[in-house]
Write a protein that holds these residues in place. Structure first.
Motif, PDB file in Angstrom:
ATOM      1  N   LYS A 188      -2.932  -2.192  -6.024  1.00  0.00           N
ATOM      2  CA  LYS A 188      -2.473  -2.885  -4.827  1.00  0.00           C
ATOM      3  C   LYS A 188      -2.677  -4.398  -4.966  1.00  0.00           C
ATOM      4  O   LYS A 188      -1.754  -5.194  -4.732  1.00  0.00           O
ATOM      5  CB  LYS A 188      -3.234  -2.341  -3.611  1.00  0.00           C
ATOM      6  CG  LYS A 188      -2.818  -2.931  -2.285  1.00  0.00           C
ATOM      7  CD  LYS A 188      -3.618  -2.316  -1.133  1.00  0.00           C
ATOM      8  CE  LYS A 188      -3.511  -3.174   0.101  1.00  0.00           C
ATOM      9  NZ  LYS A 188      -4.383  -2.678   1.182  1.00  0.00           N
ATOM     10  N   ASN A 189      -3.880  -4.786  -5.404  1.00  0.00           N
ATOM     11  CA  ASN A 189      -4.184  -6.210  -5.507  1.00  0.00           C
ATOM     12  C   ASN A 189      -3.340  -6.898  -6.574  1.00  0.00           C
ATOM     13  O   ASN A 189      -2.888  -8.027  -6.392  1.00  0.00           O
ATOM     14  CB  ASN A 189      -5.671  -6.420  -5.781  1.00  0.00           C
ATOM     15  CG  ASN A 189      -6.507  -6.000  -4.582  1.00  0.00           C
ATOM     16  OD1 ASN A 189      -6.028  -6.029  -3.447  1.00  0.00           O
ATOM     17  ND2 ASN A 189      -7.741  -5.571  -4.833  1.00  0.00           N
ATOM     18  N   GLU A 210       0.826  -1.199   0.000  1.00  0.00           N
ATOM     19  CA  GLU A 210       0.000   0.000   0.000  1.00  0.00           C
ATOM     20  C   GLU A 210       0.866   1.258   0.000  1.00  0.00           C
ATOM     21  O   GLU A 210       0.622   2.211  -0.734  1.00  0.00           O
ATOM     22  CB  GLU A 210      -0.907  -0.015   1.232  1.00  0.00           C
ATOM     23  CG  GLU A 210      -1.948   1.074   1.188  1.00  0.00           C
ATOM     24  CD  GLU A 210      -2.915   0.949   2.354  1.00  0.00           C
ATOM     25  OE1 GLU A 210      -3.839   0.143   2.244  1.00  0.00           O
ATOM     26  OE2 GLU A 210      -2.698   1.637   3.358  1.00  0.00           O
ATOM     27  N   LEU A 238      -6.894   0.358  -5.381  1.00  0.00           N
ATOM     28  CA  LEU A 238      -7.022  -1.032  -4.924  1.00  0.00           C
ATOM     29  C   LEU A 238      -6.622  -2.019  -6.005  1.00  0.00           C
ATOM     30  O   LEU A 238      -6.027  -3.061  -5.704  1.00  0.00           O
ATOM     31  CB  LEU A 238      -8.455  -1.287  -4.456  1.00  0.00           C
ATOM     32  CG  LEU A 238      -8.817  -0.586  -3.142  1.00  0.00           C
ATOM     33  CD1 LEU A 238     -10.304  -0.731  -2.847  1.00  0.00           C
ATOM     34  CD2 LEU A 238      -7.978  -1.135  -1.993  1.00  0.00           C
ATOM     35  N   SER A 239      -6.898  -1.682  -7.256  1.00  0.00           N
ATOM     36  CA  SER A 239      -6.537  -2.659  -8.288  1.00  0.00           C
ATOM     37  C   SER A 239      -5.020  -2.718  -8.473  1.00  0.00           C
ATOM     38  O   SER A 239      -4.473  -3.796  -8.710  1.00  0.00           O
ATOM     39  CB  SER A 239      -7.261  -2.369  -9.607  1.00  0.00           C
ATOM     40  OG  SER A 239      -7.052  -1.048  -9.999  1.00  0.00           O
ATOM     41  N   ILE A 270       0.013  -7.507  -5.031  1.00  0.00           N
ATOM     42  CA  ILE A 270      -0.051  -8.580  -4.039  1.00  0.00           C
ATOM     43  C   ILE A 270      -0.119  -9.945  -4.730  1.00  0.00           C
ATOM     44  O   ILE A 270       0.557 -10.895  -4.322  1.00  0.00           O
ATOM     45  CB  ILE A 270      -1.242  -8.359  -3.084  1.00  0.00           C
ATOM     46  CG1 ILE A 270      -0.937  -7.161  -2.160  1.00  0.00           C
ATOM     47  CG2 ILE A 270      -1.519  -9.597  -2.241  1.00  0.00           C
ATOM     48  CD1 ILE A 270      -2.083  -6.724  -1.290  1.00  0.00           C
ATOM     49  N   ASP A 271      -0.897 -10.019  -5.826  1.00  0.00           N
ATOM     50  CA  ASP A 271      -0.967 -11.276  -6.585  1.00  0.00           C
ATOM     51  C   ASP A 271       0.397 -11.662  -7.140  1.00  0.00           C
ATOM     52  O   ASP A 271       0.796 -12.832  -7.100  1.00  0.00           O
ATOM     53  CB  ASP A 271      -1.971 -11.135  -7.739  1.00  0.00           C
ATOM     54  CG  ASP A 271      -3.398 -11.137  -7.213  1.00  0.00           C
ATOM     55  OD1 ASP A 271      -3.600 -11.589  -6.067  1.00  0.00           O
ATOM     56  OD2 ASP A 271      -4.299 -10.659  -7.940  1.00  0.00           O
TER      57      ASP A 271
END
Lengths: 242, 249
Positions: free
Chosen positions: B240-241, B195, B237-238, B244-245
């Motif tokens: 960030k995600n 983040e 958020l996209s 993370i993926d």
């Protein structure tokens, strides 16, 4: 704190004044105060204290003048450490008083052998303890100095040295006690004056009251020095205390 | 300013044998950019930053600043560590001056320059304080001021907010973004906090572990200036995600 000094004093007062206690073996506080007055009137207390203080100051100052640069460089450079550490570790286990005959042969009977004894008896401990304190300088503090454009010499001078000043003061506080031990030993062996010499003279005349008086002087000097070192530490290194 | 890392390998010799910490790292940072390298522990990201700072030598490959290979640490690459590295015996003012003093700058100039940067990090009122009197966030702001006072070409930051509590950390992120926009400095920062990386960066290098490699490079096209609220937007958020993926694989 007061109680830990006052209570033994009271015990001494009571026991030494019990009937059947020979004041030649256990002088009472009153006897000792008289001894203080007697010796003070003769002027020997000041004379002896000054003589011993000069020896300790000279010997310990030399010791510190060697130990600080040597300890810091040994702590900072592995090569210098490898050169000095083995020999120092060996030498420091040789009891300093065992050197007295040698010092008398080499240096005579004046001040030199006494100063040499104090030097030899404290310099190795001072050096090794200062060397050890360098270990506790945080690595990050040294690295950040390099990233700020510092070189090795600057790290030694401007980071390592200021960081260990509190440890150095503490080391000196602990080790100056040894130099008071040694000055008395030296004076017992050969001296014209000094606190140790006076104790030896007092023994010859069975003046236990004078021995007690001088022991108290030694204790007070040691205690005062300890307090002085603590005071200097608190005042000069405010950053190191919470 | 142009930082270029090419085909970089770093191997450590351990008791269990050689350990490859970084494998074939290629990375660049340009003038005025704020770039993050994000990765889990063991991804060699701290090692990478130490190599750029010159505190360690690469096994293979090259690191150049403006075409000149790095030959050890230097004040052209300012570094801010995760641990507090202020000199505890110096006042805040003296700390900020320390780099300039090491380089031999005159006392008057030094004082002026340090005051300017203390003002910039909002700590002018604490010039005479000792580091122990400051909070964690303030200590890091002084450390940033100290690095910036040397006017480095690039500021290297190794998890600078990793030791701070969540509220302070958020405030420091905003502070850093603001500072970056005001000074136009170039920043390469290491973090494990995805983040934080998305919030701060223009570009992100995603690193995976054992051996440390750069998995992918992400351009963060979120508008500047950014504020807390952006962290709740769909775009944020996209990013960030997605990262993370990438870190999971």
């Amino acid at each position: 704190m007061a109680a830990s000094i006052v209570l033994p004093l009271i015990a001494w007062l009571i026991i030494s004044n019990l009937p059947g206690v020979n004041s030649t073996f256990l002088p009472s506080p009153q006897n000792v105060i008289e001894a203080f007055q007697r010796l003070g009137a003769k002027g020997v207390i000041t004379q002896d204290t000054i003589a011993s203080c000069i020896r300790v100051s000279a010997g310990f100052a030399l010791s510190v003048a060697i130990a600080i640069p040597l300890g810091i460089t040994m702590g900072a450079f592995t090569s210098i450490r490898a050169l000095f550490e083995p020999i120092i570790s060996l030498l420091r286990y040789m009891p300093a008083p065992a050197f007295i005959p040698l010092f008398i042969i080499y240096l005579g009977l004046n001040e030199e052998p006494k100063i040499a004894l104090i030097l030899v008896g404290t310099v190795f401990f001072n050096t090794l303890m200062i060397m050890d304190s360098v270990k506790f300088v945080p690595k990050d503090l040294i690295e950040v100095t390099y990233t700020l454009g510092g070189n090795r010499l600057q790290v030694l001078k401007s980071v390592i040295t200021p960081y260990i000043i509190p440890s150095i003061i503490d080391t000196l506080r602990v080790n100056i006690a040894t130099s008071w031990n040694l000055v008395v030993v030296a004076e017992l062996v050969a001296a014209e004056d000094g606190l140790g010499k006076r104790i030896l003279l007092a023994q010859r005349f069975l003046r236990t009251d004078e021995i007690f008086a001088y022991l108290i002087i030694l204790g007070v000097i040691g205690f005062a020095l300890d307090l002085a070192f603590r005071g200097v530490l608190k005042l000069s290194c405010r950053w190191a205390f919470d | 300013m142009h930082l270029e890392i090419s085909n970089l390998y770093k191997q450590f010799l351990t008791k269990q044998g050689p350990l490859l910490a970084l494998e074939n790292i290629n990375l660049h940072v340009e003038t005025g950019e704020l770039v993050c390298a994000v990765g889990a522990s063991g991804s060699g990201k701290s090692t990478l930053l130490r190599l750029v700072a010159g505190l360690d030598q690469p096994t293979e490959g090259s690191i150049t600043v403006d075409g000149v290979p790095i030959m050890g640490p230097g004040s052209d690459r300012g570094m801010v560590f995760q641990k507090y590295t202020l000199y505890p015996w110096m006042t805040v003012q003296k700390n900020v001056e320390s780099g300039l003093k090491l380089q031999g700058m005159e006392a008057i100039q030094r004082r002026q320059r340090a005051s300017y940067y203390l003002e910039m990090v909002g700590l002018a009122g604490f010039a005479r304080a000792l580091p122990k009197e400051l909070s964690g966030g303030m200590k890091q702001r002084v450390a940033i001021a100290r690095a910036l006072a040397c006017q480095p070409k690039i500021l290297l930051m190794d998890e600078p907010f990793g030791a701070l509590d969540v509220q302070t950390k958020e405030a420091m992120q905003l502070f850093l973004l603001d500072l970056w926009q005001r000074t136009h400095c170039t920043i390469l920062m290491i973090t494990h906090d995805v983040e934080e990386a998305v919030f701060l960066s223009q570009r992100i290098y995603v690193m995976t572990a054992r051996p440390g490699t750069i998995q992918t490079e992400v351009h963060v096209e979120l508008p500047m200036p950014r504020h807390y609220e952006i962290k709740r937007t769909q775009d944020f958020l996209s990013y960030k995600n997605a990262i993370i993926d990438r870190l999971r694989t």
